[in-house]
Design an enzyme around this catalytic site. Sequence first.
Site, PDB file in Angstrom:
ATOM      1  N   THR A 115      -5.295  -2.349   3.830  1.00 32.08           N
ATOM      2  CA  THR A 115      -5.636  -3.132   2.643  1.00 32.08           C
ATOM      3  C   THR A 115      -5.717  -4.596   3.015  1.00 32.08           C
ATOM      4  O   THR A 115      -4.901  -5.080   3.801  1.00 32.08           O
ATOM      5  CB  THR A 115      -4.517  -2.960   1.590  1.00 32.08           C
ATOM      6  OG1 THR A 115      -4.344  -1.573   1.352  1.00 32.08           O
ATOM      7  CG2 THR A 115      -4.840  -3.684   0.304  1.00 32.08           C
ATOM      8  N   ARG A 123      -7.095   9.711  -6.405  1.00 36.23           N
ATOM      9  CA  ARG A 123      -5.819   9.304  -5.784  1.00 36.23           C
ATOM     10  C   ARG A 123      -5.688   7.769  -5.839  1.00 36.23           C
ATOM     11  O   ARG A 123      -6.632   7.050  -5.545  1.00 36.23           O
ATOM     12  CB  ARG A 123      -5.782   9.790  -4.336  1.00 36.23           C
ATOM     13  CG  ARG A 123      -4.551   9.336  -3.537  1.00 36.23           C
ATOM     14  CD  ARG A 123      -4.844   8.104  -2.712  1.00 36.23           C
ATOM     15  NE  ARG A 123      -3.708   7.695  -1.887  1.00 36.23           N
ATOM     16  CZ  ARG A 123      -3.593   6.498  -1.309  1.00 36.23           C
ATOM     17  NH1 ARG A 123      -4.534   5.594  -1.481  1.00 36.23           N
ATOM     18  NH2 ARG A 123      -2.549   6.191  -0.577  1.00 36.23           N
ATOM     19  N   GLY A 169      -3.284   4.452  -4.580  1.00 39.88           N
ATOM     20  CA  GLY A 169      -2.219   3.999  -3.694  1.00 39.88           C
ATOM     21  C   GLY A 169      -1.449   2.853  -4.318  1.00 39.88           C
ATOM     22  O   GLY A 169      -1.481   2.623  -5.530  1.00 39.88           O
ATOM     23  N   ASP A 170      -0.756   2.099  -3.486  1.00 38.28           N
ATOM     24  CA  ASP A 170       0.089   1.007  -3.967  1.00 38.28           C
ATOM     25  C   ASP A 170      -0.701  -0.247  -4.363  1.00 38.28           C
ATOM     26  O   ASP A 170      -0.220  -1.051  -5.166  1.00 38.28           O
ATOM     27  CB  ASP A 170       1.077   0.602  -2.863  1.00 38.28           C
ATOM     28  CG  ASP A 170       0.332   0.156  -1.601  1.00 38.28           C
ATOM     29  OD1 ASP A 170      -0.483   0.951  -1.090  1.00 38.28           O
ATOM     30  OD2 ASP A 170       0.546  -0.979  -1.142  1.00 38.28           O
ATOM     31  N   THR A 175       0.719  -3.376   2.930  1.00 35.56           N
ATOM     32  CA  THR A 175      -0.398  -2.579   3.421  1.00 35.56           C
ATOM     33  C   THR A 175       0.192  -1.412   4.206  1.00 35.56           C
ATOM     34  O   THR A 175       1.268  -1.526   4.786  1.00 35.56           O
ATOM     35  CB  THR A 175      -1.365  -3.436   4.276  1.00 35.56           C
ATOM     36  OG1 THR A 175      -2.356  -2.580   4.870  1.00 35.56           O
ATOM     37  CG2 THR A 175      -0.665  -4.194   5.373  1.00 35.56           C
ATOM     38  N   GLY A 176      -0.517  -0.285   4.176  1.00 38.96           N
ATOM     39  CA  GLY A 176      -0.001   0.905   4.838  1.00 38.96           C
ATOM     40  C   GLY A 176      -0.128   2.099   3.921  1.00 38.96           C
ATOM     41  O   GLY A 176      -0.983   2.113   3.027  1.00 38.96           O
ATOM     42  N   GLY A 206       0.318   4.017   0.912  1.00 37.30           N
ATOM     43  CA  GLY A 206       0.717   3.693  -0.445  1.00 37.30           C
ATOM     44  C   GLY A 206       1.783   4.620  -0.999  1.00 37.30           C
ATOM     45  O   GLY A 206       2.676   4.187  -1.732  1.00 37.30           O
TER      46      GLY A 206
HETATM   47  N1  GLY Z   1      -2.130   0.851   0.918  1.00 42.08           N
HETATM   48  C1  GLY Z   1      -3.350   1.364   0.486  1.00 42.08           C
HETATM   49  C2  GLY Z   1      -3.310   2.734   0.014  1.00 42.08           C
HETATM   50  O1  GLY Z   1      -2.403   3.480   0.349  1.00 42.08           O
HETATM   51  O2  GLY Z   1      -4.211   3.118  -0.697  1.00 42.08           O
END
Ligand code: GLY
Length: 306
Positions: A151, A179, A181-182, A202-203, A205
């Site tokens: 991200t 789906r 993510g974070d 980032t990583g 989520g």
């Molecule tokens: N960190 C981005 C995601 O998992 O979508």
Amino acid sequence: MFAMIGTWEMSLQGLVLGGRTLQKGGDAGDAVVEAIQYVESNPDYVSVGFGGLPAIDGQVYLDAAYMNGDTLQCGAILSCTEVSSPVAAARALCGRKTNWMLCGESAKQFARSQGIPLRDMRTEPSQKRWKEAVEQKKADEASVPYKGHDTVCVLGLDSHNHMVCGTSTSGLFLKEPGRIGDSPIPGCGYYCDTRYGAAAATGLGEDIMRGCLSYEIVSRMRSGQTAQEAAEGALLDFVRTMDRLEEKDLSISLIALAPDGSFGAATTEKLFPFTVALPSGVRLFSCSPDGDHMNILQTSSVTLDA
Ligand code: GLY
């Protein structure tokens, strides 16, 4: 004083553009959006915006967020196709009392109503990458279907002491449509409170959300920790919790920015590059774990001169 911090080397050129805006006394919101838009519009950055990582059905679904640290207002779009600048749509939603987090078709129509151009965000290389991965997955059901879910997150402080943050991503490669993510979720992928600081993640989520890591970092800064202590402490405590649950192989990187312009980073990766814009120029750093702390080294720098 002004400062920006961004995730991954891909944020470098965007921070040069945003840094110039801040150098002229510009607004942190404008600078952060400018920096992220540079990444979103560049198809060479394959995990964000145009040419982003496709879901299992081949479509590119985008998540983005924006938060104003003075007002604690947020805006976010989730699982949205065709919006050329997801972060611009998120910023346009920020300030609403209700309905500031929109998904899918509704987010797309909102972006259109704001004059944000719609375009097919799939590119030839992104479709090729998707076809190859789907074929490979069919050939080996046990294989891990994706690697790389980076991200772009940017935290900004302007010379009027205003802080904001923004995020943008296409999320996990070969994710299920729908789906999330974070990155568009406040407290998880980002958080910003001008009094204490800002943080973003980032990583993976699904893991980041379990620790509400961005809020955790800002909360630690509120308790008096530096940006580096807060990022490092939040990550290492979370890793210990996950260890206790016998969950290994975390993929999480964090950035933090304090109201005085000092910054911090932490990662579970071997190497996490991040960028920082200050009045003295834009620098690229590498962060790597070393026992119970992080090694942070400057690897290069560029000036803000046009
Ligand atoms: N960190 C981005 C995601 O998992 O979508």
